[in-house]
Design a protein around this motif. Structure first.
Motif, PDB file in Angstrom:
ATOM      1  N   ARG A  97       0.829  -1.208   0.000  1.00  0.00           N
ATOM      2  CA  ARG A  97       0.000   0.000   0.000  1.00  0.00           C
ATOM      3  C   ARG A  97       0.861   1.255   0.000  1.00  0.00           C
ATOM      4  O   ARG A  97       0.496   2.269  -0.606  1.00  0.00           O
ATOM      5  N   ARG A  98       2.010   1.216   0.652  1.00  0.00           N
ATOM      6  CA  ARG A  98       2.919   2.364   0.650  1.00  0.00           C
ATOM      7  C   ARG A  98       3.533   2.593  -0.721  1.00  0.00           C
ATOM      8  O   ARG A  98       3.695   3.736  -1.171  1.00  0.00           O
ATOM      9  N   ALA A  99       3.887   1.507  -1.411  1.00  0.00           N
ATOM     10  CA  ALA A  99       4.555   1.643  -2.708  1.00  0.00           C
ATOM     11  C   ALA A  99       3.574   1.900  -3.839  1.00  0.00           C
ATOM     12  O   ALA A  99       3.878   2.647  -4.777  1.00  0.00           O
ATOM     13  N   LEU A 100       2.379   1.307  -3.748  1.00  0.00           N
ATOM     14  CA  LEU A 100       1.426   1.379  -4.850  1.00  0.00           C
ATOM     15  C   LEU A 100       0.433   2.524  -4.709  1.00  0.00           C
ATOM     16  O   LEU A 100      -0.191   2.934  -5.708  1.00  0.00           O
ATOM     17  N   ALA A 268       0.756 -14.542 -18.000  1.00  0.00           N
ATOM     18  CA  ALA A 268      -0.402 -15.196 -18.601  1.00  0.00           C
ATOM     19  C   ALA A 268      -1.696 -14.436 -18.326  1.00  0.00           C
ATOM     20  O   ALA A 268      -2.617 -14.465 -19.157  1.00  0.00           O
ATOM     21  N   THR A 269      -1.790 -13.757 -17.193  1.00  0.00           N
ATOM     22  CA  THR A 269      -3.039 -13.075 -16.843  1.00  0.00           C
ATOM     23  C   THR A 269      -3.064 -11.620 -17.313  1.00  0.00           C
ATOM     24  O   THR A 269      -4.102 -11.117 -17.742  1.00  0.00           O
ATOM     25  N   PHE A 270      -1.925 -10.940 -17.242  1.00  0.00           N
ATOM     26  CA  PHE A 270      -1.891  -9.534 -17.680  1.00  0.00           C
ATOM     27  C   PHE A 270      -1.457  -9.384 -19.142  1.00  0.00           C
ATOM     28  O   PHE A 270      -1.571  -8.304 -19.721  1.00  0.00           O
ATOM     29  N   ARG A 271      -0.874 -10.436 -19.703  1.00  0.00           N
ATOM     30  CA  ARG A 271      -0.566 -10.512 -21.129  1.00  0.00           C
ATOM     31  C   ARG A 271       0.257  -9.318 -21.619  1.00  0.00           C
ATOM     32  O   ARG A 271       1.319  -9.046 -21.096  1.00  0.00           O
ATOM     33  N   ARG A 272      -0.255  -8.598 -22.617  1.00  0.00           N
ATOM     34  CA  ARG A 272       0.545  -7.520 -23.207  1.00  0.00           C
ATOM     35  C   ARG A 272       0.839  -6.399 -22.220  1.00  0.00           C
ATOM     36  O   ARG A 272       1.866  -5.727 -22.331  1.00  0.00           O
ATOM     37  N   ASP A 273      -0.055  -6.201 -21.245  1.00  0.00           N
ATOM     38  CA  ASP A 273       0.202  -5.174 -20.227  1.00  0.00           C
ATOM     39  C   ASP A 273       1.474  -5.483 -19.456  1.00  0.00           C
ATOM     40  O   ASP A 273       2.252  -4.586 -19.128  1.00  0.00           O
ATOM     41  N   PHE A 274       1.696  -6.760 -19.171  1.00  0.00           N
ATOM     42  CA  PHE A 274       2.890  -7.164 -18.434  1.00  0.00           C
ATOM     43  C   PHE A 274       4.151  -6.885 -19.256  1.00  0.00           C
ATOM     44  O   PHE A 274       5.148  -6.387 -18.736  1.00  0.00           O
ATOM     45  N   ASN A 282       9.183   3.991 -11.984  1.00  0.00           N
ATOM     46  CA  ASN A 282       9.162   5.218 -11.188  1.00  0.00           C
ATOM     47  C   ASN A 282      10.183   5.062 -10.067  1.00  0.00           C
ATOM     48  O   ASN A 282      10.952   4.084 -10.068  1.00  0.00           O
ATOM     49  N   ARG A 283      10.199   5.970  -9.135  1.00  0.00           N
ATOM     50  CA  ARG A 283      11.223   5.897  -8.089  1.00  0.00           C
ATOM     51  C   ARG A 283      11.063   4.647  -7.220  1.00  0.00           C
ATOM     52  O   ARG A 283      12.051   4.097  -6.723  1.00  0.00           O
ATOM     53  N   TRP A 284       9.815   4.172  -7.053  1.00  0.00           N
ATOM     54  CA  TRP A 284       9.599   2.978  -6.238  1.00  0.00           C
ATOM     55  C   TRP A 284      10.085   1.718  -6.960  1.00  0.00           C
ATOM     56  O   TRP A 284      10.749   0.868  -6.357  1.00  0.00           O
ATOM     57  N   VAL A 322       9.777  -9.313  -2.773  1.00  0.00           N
ATOM     58  CA  VAL A 322       9.103  -8.102  -3.240  1.00  0.00           C
ATOM     59  C   VAL A 322       8.566  -8.227  -4.668  1.00  0.00           C
ATOM     60  O   VAL A 322       7.887  -7.327  -5.156  1.00  0.00           O
ATOM     61  N   LEU A 323       8.807  -9.334  -5.340  1.00  0.00           N
ATOM     62  CA  LEU A 323       8.462  -9.476  -6.757  1.00  0.00           C
ATOM     63  C   LEU A 323       6.999  -9.150  -7.093  1.00  0.00           C
ATOM     64  O   LEU A 323       6.750  -8.384  -8.037  1.00  0.00           O
ATOM     65  N   PRO A 324       5.992  -9.696  -6.394  1.00  0.00           N
ATOM     66  CA  PRO A 324       4.604  -9.350  -6.769  1.00  0.00           C
ATOM     67  C   PRO A 324       4.309  -7.855  -6.677  1.00  0.00           C
ATOM     68  O   PRO A 324       3.652  -7.297  -7.566  1.00  0.00           O
ATOM     69  N   ILE A 325       4.777  -7.196  -5.620  1.00  0.00           N
ATOM     70  CA  ILE A 325       4.594  -5.747  -5.518  1.00  0.00           C
ATOM     71  C   ILE A 325       5.310  -5.049  -6.669  1.00  0.00           C
ATOM     72  O   ILE A 325       4.783  -4.108  -7.275  1.00  0.00           O
ATOM     73  N   TYR A 326       6.502  -5.515  -6.993  1.00  0.00           N
ATOM     74  CA  TYR A 326       7.296  -4.917  -8.068  1.00  0.00           C
ATOM     75  C   TYR A 326       6.575  -5.024  -9.410  1.00  0.00           C
ATOM     76  O   TYR A 326       6.498  -4.040 -10.164  1.00  0.00           O
ATOM     77  N   PHE A 327       6.024  -6.192  -9.711  1.00  0.00           N
ATOM     78  CA  PHE A 327       5.306  -6.365 -10.980  1.00  0.00           C
ATOM     79  C   PHE A 327       4.109  -5.419 -11.063  1.00  0.00           C
ATOM     80  O   PHE A 327       3.874  -4.782 -12.099  1.00  0.00           O
ATOM     81  N   LEU A 328       3.342  -5.327  -9.984  1.00  0.00           N
ATOM     82  CA  LEU A 328       2.174  -4.446  -9.976  1.00  0.00           C
ATOM     83  C   LEU A 328       2.594  -2.982 -10.084  1.00  0.00           C
ATOM     84  O   LEU A 328       1.941  -2.184 -10.774  1.00  0.00           O
ATOM     85  N   ALA A 329       3.686  -2.626  -9.418  1.00  0.00           N
ATOM     86  CA  ALA A 329       4.171  -1.240  -9.476  1.00  0.00           C
ATOM     87  C   ALA A 329       4.653  -0.886 -10.881  1.00  0.00           C
ATOM     88  O   ALA A 329       4.447   0.248 -11.351  1.00  0.00           O
ATOM     89  N   LYS A 330       5.263  -1.829 -11.571  1.00  0.00           N
ATOM     90  CA  LYS A 330       5.704  -1.580 -12.947  1.00  0.00           C
ATOM     91  C   LYS A 330       4.509  -1.326 -13.854  1.00  0.00           C
ATOM     92  O   LYS A 330       4.521  -0.380 -14.675  1.00  0.00           O
TER      93      LYS A 330
END
Length: 363
Positions: A97-100, A268-274, A282-284, A322-330
């Motif tokens: 929540r702090r990063a996203l 597989a779920t986010f496809r081209r967005d990923f 960003n800085r995070w 931290v990988l799941p947070i990192y993917f969502l933040a990207k």
């Protein structure tokens, strides 16, 4: 239903609580013959010591406290462990929540920890000290991200608490504060967080927690490091380029084993967005990238200097957690509409939960 369950940290936490209650119930109805780590805890829980052997004492101290109150039972072994795992997810979500800056996305990130087999399956299988490490790592991420986002005294004290607990959970956690510091050095504003006088309070809290075991460790260093050295030993492999190559290959394989499943699921779920998000940031995301790269570089150096040809993927737990947070933040940094990807991603989570329960039952 899944969309409602992932709107907030609280609703996602209720789903996780139900999941861990099922894990406790499943273990309770299975045969009560103990796994290796469970048997170890049933023995060590009789004694309160500053050190117990090759592993730091945090989990042992927690188990001793529980058994002192409840007595020894299968419940006394499995309930505290599942509470620690639940708290690992919870603090991970608070860190997200702090990063996203988005509660719903942070709730998805919290549940996305289930995509890491080392967290969702291996920790439930038997591991105890690794469970403590996961808890400490999630708490550290929350304290660290909160300190960057809102540097009040409570944030620094939380950071010190997490660091102290981490250092007496698993010895490889010692790399975490170092890589966190390296990760914020390029950012002028965040660099000032490390020079803040309140950092002394964080260091003091960490030292107070670590001190009893540190005194014991001073006279028992060879004993405490013996198990790790045996696991990392190269056996009969002669020193030289071949051993270095095998060590680095084992390290590379461990990274793939750790990250493969979350990468496949997100792709597989986010496809081209990923794919599009890979070039965004960003800085995070930059800070998280520096954390992961610095930690992996540190482990690679350890492999080179020790001549190890064995690297287990669970040794990477605190550094790649931290990988799941990192993917969502990207993907968030790319400014993409993630609604379609999230609709495909959410149903995967209960399926993975069911797979873990079924696998544990059959095992």
């Amino acid at each position: 239903m899944l969309e409602r369950a992932t709107r907030t940290i609280k609703t996602a936490g209720l789903l996780l609580a139900a999941y861990f209650v099922l894990n406790i119930a499943l273990r309770s109805v299975l045969p009560h013959s103990l796994e290796l780590d469970e048997a170890e805890q049933s023995f060590f829980s009789q004694y309160l010591l500053a050190g117990y052997g090759p592993q730091p004492p945090f989990y042992n101290w927690m188990q001793y406290a529980v058994v002192s109150v409840t007595g020894m039972s299968i419940g006394a072994l499995i309930v505290p462990k599942n509470i620690l795992l639940f708290l690992s997810y919870l603090f991970y979500g608070l860190a997200g929540r702090r990063a996203l800056k988005d509660e719903a996305l942070a709730a998805v990130g919290m549940l996305a920890l289930i995509t890491l087999p080392q967290v969702s399956y291996m920790a439930q299988q038997d591991l105890t000290h690794t469970t403590a490490l996961l808890f400490a790592s999630s708490l550290f991420l929350y304290g660290f991200f909160r300190t960057l986002d809102r540097p009040d005294m409570a944030s620094y004290l939380l950071l010190g608490l997490a660091t102290g607990i981490g250092l007496i959970s698993k010895y490889n956690f010692a790399l975490m504060p170092v890589v966190a510091l390296i990760a914020i050095l390029p950012d002028a504003e965040w660099r000032r967080r490390a020079l803040d006088w309140r950092m002394l309070a964080a260091i003091t809290v960490a030292l107070v927690i670590v001190l009893p075991h540190a005194v014991w460790l001073q006279g028992n260093l060879a004993f405490a490091s013996s198990d790790t050295l045996v696991k990392m030993a190269a056996g009969s492999e002669p020193a030289g380029a071949v051993r270095i190559g095998k060590g680095l290959l084992a390290f590379f394989v461990a990274i793939i084993a750790f990250a493969a499943l979350p990468v496949v699921i997100f792709a597989a779920t986010f496809r081209r967005d990923f794919v599009r998000a890979l070039s965004a940031g960003n800085r995070w995301t930059g800070m998280m990238e520096r954390m992961m790269l610095a930690s992996l570089a540190g482990i690679a150096l350890i492999v080179l200097f020790t001549g190890s040809t064995t690297v287990r993927e669970r040794w990477l737990d605190p550094f790649l957690l931290v990988l799941p947070i990192y993917f969502l933040a990207k993907m968030q940094a790319a400014g993409l509409d993630l609604s379609a990807g999230l609709r495909r991603f959410r149903p995967v989570l209960p399926v993975l939960m069911a797979c873990v329960l079924i696998a544990l039952g059959f095992r």
